[in-house]
Design an enzyme around this catalytic site. Structure first.
Site, mmCIF file in Angstrom:
data_model
loop_
_atom_site.group_PDB
_atom_site.id
_atom_site.type_symbol
_atom_site.label_atom_id
_atom_site.label_comp_id
_atom_site.label_asym_id
_atom_site.label_seq_id
_atom_site.Cartn_x
_atom_site.Cartn_y
_atom_site.Cartn_z
ATOM 1 N N HIS A 211 -21.630 0.848 8.130
ATOM 2 C CA HIS A 211 -20.755 1.381 7.091
ATOM 3 C C HIS A 211 -20.984 0.606 5.793
ATOM 4 O O HIS A 211 -20.487 -0.510 5.617
ATOM 5 C CB HIS A 211 -19.286 1.281 7.524
ATOM 6 C CG HIS A 211 -18.336 1.796 6.491
ATOM 7 N ND1 HIS A 211 -17.055 1.300 6.333
ATOM 8 C CD2 HIS A 211 -18.480 2.758 5.538
ATOM 9 C CE1 HIS A 211 -16.456 1.936 5.350
ATOM 10 N NE2 HIS A 211 -17.314 2.815 4.853
ATOM 11 N N ASN B 241 -10.976 -0.304 5.736
ATOM 12 C CA ASN B 241 -10.087 0.839 5.565
ATOM 13 C C ASN B 241 -8.833 0.720 6.416
ATOM 14 O O ASN B 241 -7.767 1.213 6.036
ATOM 15 C CB ASN B 241 -10.827 2.137 5.889
ATOM 16 C CG ASN B 241 -11.865 2.468 4.833
ATOM 17 O OD1 ASN B 241 -11.809 1.972 3.718
ATOM 18 N ND2 ASN B 241 -12.830 3.308 5.187
ATOM 19 N N GLU C 271 -20.218 -3.035 7.286
ATOM 20 C CA GLU C 271 -19.563 -3.175 8.583
ATOM 21 C C GLU C 271 -20.526 -2.675 9.659
ATOM 22 O O GLU C 271 -21.007 -1.532 9.591
ATOM 23 C CB GLU C 271 -18.268 -2.363 8.630
ATOM 24 C CG GLU C 271 -17.190 -2.905 7.703
ATOM 25 C CD GLU C 271 -15.945 -2.039 7.680
ATOM 26 O OE1 GLU C 271 -14.858 -2.582 7.452
ATOM 27 O OE2 GLU C 271 -16.053 -0.806 7.879
#
Length: 490
Positions: free
Chosen positions: A131, A181, A143
């Protein structure tokens, strides 16, 4: 010699993320092939990468090919297509047909299950999440997500390639929203709830930037990324976790239903035709005086005692009201103006007559910032003590209502509590979480660094105070935080 020399990376999806990821690996020495749905879209992506990298002063070129040709040549395949599992599943099945047995597969998803993608691919051992953050060419964080069946060798290889590309990988397991997130979800939720409770968006963003050092306030950031995107991810979090604390906030549903999805639409939390976020924040922000004047003394159970003699104003730093604290404040009021420095909900009812209320922050690498409690509904006015405080500290300030946690502590403590849940669940370790928030969100410190500075007992007490005041389970502390707080108290 770079680890990426001689490695071929194929990237599918020529949106901003796919183009950025392709540029990152090409600039680091990999051979890069890109592909999109049609030859025309693929060529448009190739051309955009060339022009965008030229404009940034780091020119690179990549090859464009149909998907099957690109995959057949690749050592690492990265998908950056639309964030829908059905679309990704269809793509991965095609990749499985065309790729070599040793091909490594990665998804740039920000929230979808890597394990589910591995099943769709047919060999989950070779599938991981990578990510990247927007823009990939500038943001250092990646990530690295392990699905339940991702092989350790796959994780080791993709992590090494990410490092060779000049990025900082952080490891996490396959859970919705991953690290950044997930931990930032309460930041956005609480910012929205504050607006619903009457706080102007610019005040929320000014406090987040001034007190916490965030480069962009949460509501400005939501407008930038798109409220429809945030709403969809909130629905995913609620569905996947089944926890009501992840329920979307009604104000966002209303804005999205009316087409007010943020900056691109011209209206979100801000109305861009009348006042952009920077202008609104400048309007509500009281800048620091040119120079400090007067002497400020700090005392209280949560602050080292200082010499009060000759102080122009005394700041009593504390948590919740107590009988001894109230008695001490009344005693101090006989000597000098007093400001209660706290964000605890109890002060809305127990602030002594004559005392002012504020929350003093010392953000990392910046000057002092003060949230000044001004609440006509609750009968709380700033008074001269606040003027003396701001002049003495040389502090910028913003006025906030008497809500539990005020603004900055409410945002920071709810984020920290979510970070404890992420740690408790084994999604990532504390260092990875702190690194992810610093690099992925440009926060000056991570949530566990914040807890170490504030004290786990103080953060736990703040969460308990908000839970009691609001009666909402979203403010329950994680079991791990409660245990650490108990240990600190002993």
């Amino acid at each position: 010699m770079s680890l990426l020399e001689g490695v071929t990376v194929a990237v599918a999806g020529m949106g901003p993320m796919g183009r950025g990821i392709a540029r990152v690996f090409r600039a680091a020495g990999a051979d890069v092939i890109v592909s999109d749905l049609t030859p025309e879209l693929t060529q448009a992506g190739v051309d955009a990468i060339a022009s965008e990298s030229e404009a940034d002063g780091e020119p690179v070129t990549v090859a464009g090919m149909p998907l099957t040709d690109a995959v057949a040549r690749a050592d690492l395949f990265i998908e950056a297509i639309v964030e829908r599992m059905d679309a990704k599943a269809s793509l991965l099945k095609a990749v499985a047909q065309a790729g070599r047995p040793e091909l490594l597969v990665a998804s740039n998803t920000s929230s979808l299950s890597i394990g589910e993608m591995g099943k769709e691919f047919g060999d989950p051992a070779r599938v991981a999440g990578l990510h990247f953050f927007n823009p990939p060419t500038k943001m250092r964080l990646v990530e690295v997500i392990a699905g339940a069946a991702t092989a350790p060798a796959t994780l080791a290889r993709v992590t090494a390639l990410v490092e060779a590309a000049g990025k900082t990988p952080v490891a996490c397991t396959d859970t919705p929203n991953f690290i950044v997130n997930r931990v930032c979800r309460p930041l956005y939720y609480e910012a929205q709830l504050l607006v619903m409770q009457g706080v102007e968006p610019a005040v929320v963003d000014a406090a987040a930037s001034g007190a916490l050092g965030h480069r962009m306030g949460p509501l400005t950031l939501l407008d930038f990324t798109g409220l429809h995107t945030h709403l969809a991810s909130s629905e995913t979090a609620l569905r996947e976790f089944g926890d009501p604390k992840y329920r979307p906030i009604p104000i966002v549903r209303g804005l999205v239903r009316n087409g007010m999805t943020g900056r691109a639409a011209g209206r979100g939390f801000y109305d861009y035709a009348s006042e952009k976020p920077r202008e609104a924040i400048a309007r509500v922000l009281h800048p620091a005086p040119a120079e400090s004047t007067g002497r400020v003394a700090f005392t209280g159970p949560d602050a080292p005692a200082s010499d009060l003699e000759g102080a122009d104003v005394v700041v009593y730093s504390c948590g919740a009201p107590s009988e001894s604290g109230l008695a001490r404040i009344r005693e101090l009021l006989e000597r000098a103006p007093v400001v209660v420095d706290s964000s605890d909900a109890g002060w809305v009812e127990q602030l002594p007559d004559g005392a002012a209320w504020a929350r003093v922050h010392q953000p990392e690498g910046a000057g002092p910032f003060v949230e000044v409690v001004v609440d006509p509904v609750a009968g709380i006015q700033p008074g001269p003590a606040i003027e003396l405080l701001l002049a003495g500290l040389g502090a910028a300030s913003v006025e906030v209502p008497a809500l539990p946690g005020l603004v900055a502590d409410r945002l920071a403590h709810c984020m920290a509590n979510e970070a404890y849940f992420v740690l408790e669940e084994g999604t990532a370790d504390a260092d990875a979480i702190d690194t992810a928030l610093r690099l992925g969100m440009n926060h000056p410190i991570g949530p566990f660094e914040h807890v170490r500075r504030a004290g786990v007992g103080a953060v736990h007490a703040s969460m308990r105070s908000m839970r009691d005041a609001f009666g909402d389970s979203r403010y329950r502390s994680s079991a791990l935080m409660r245990r650490e707080s108990a240990a600190a108290a002993r």
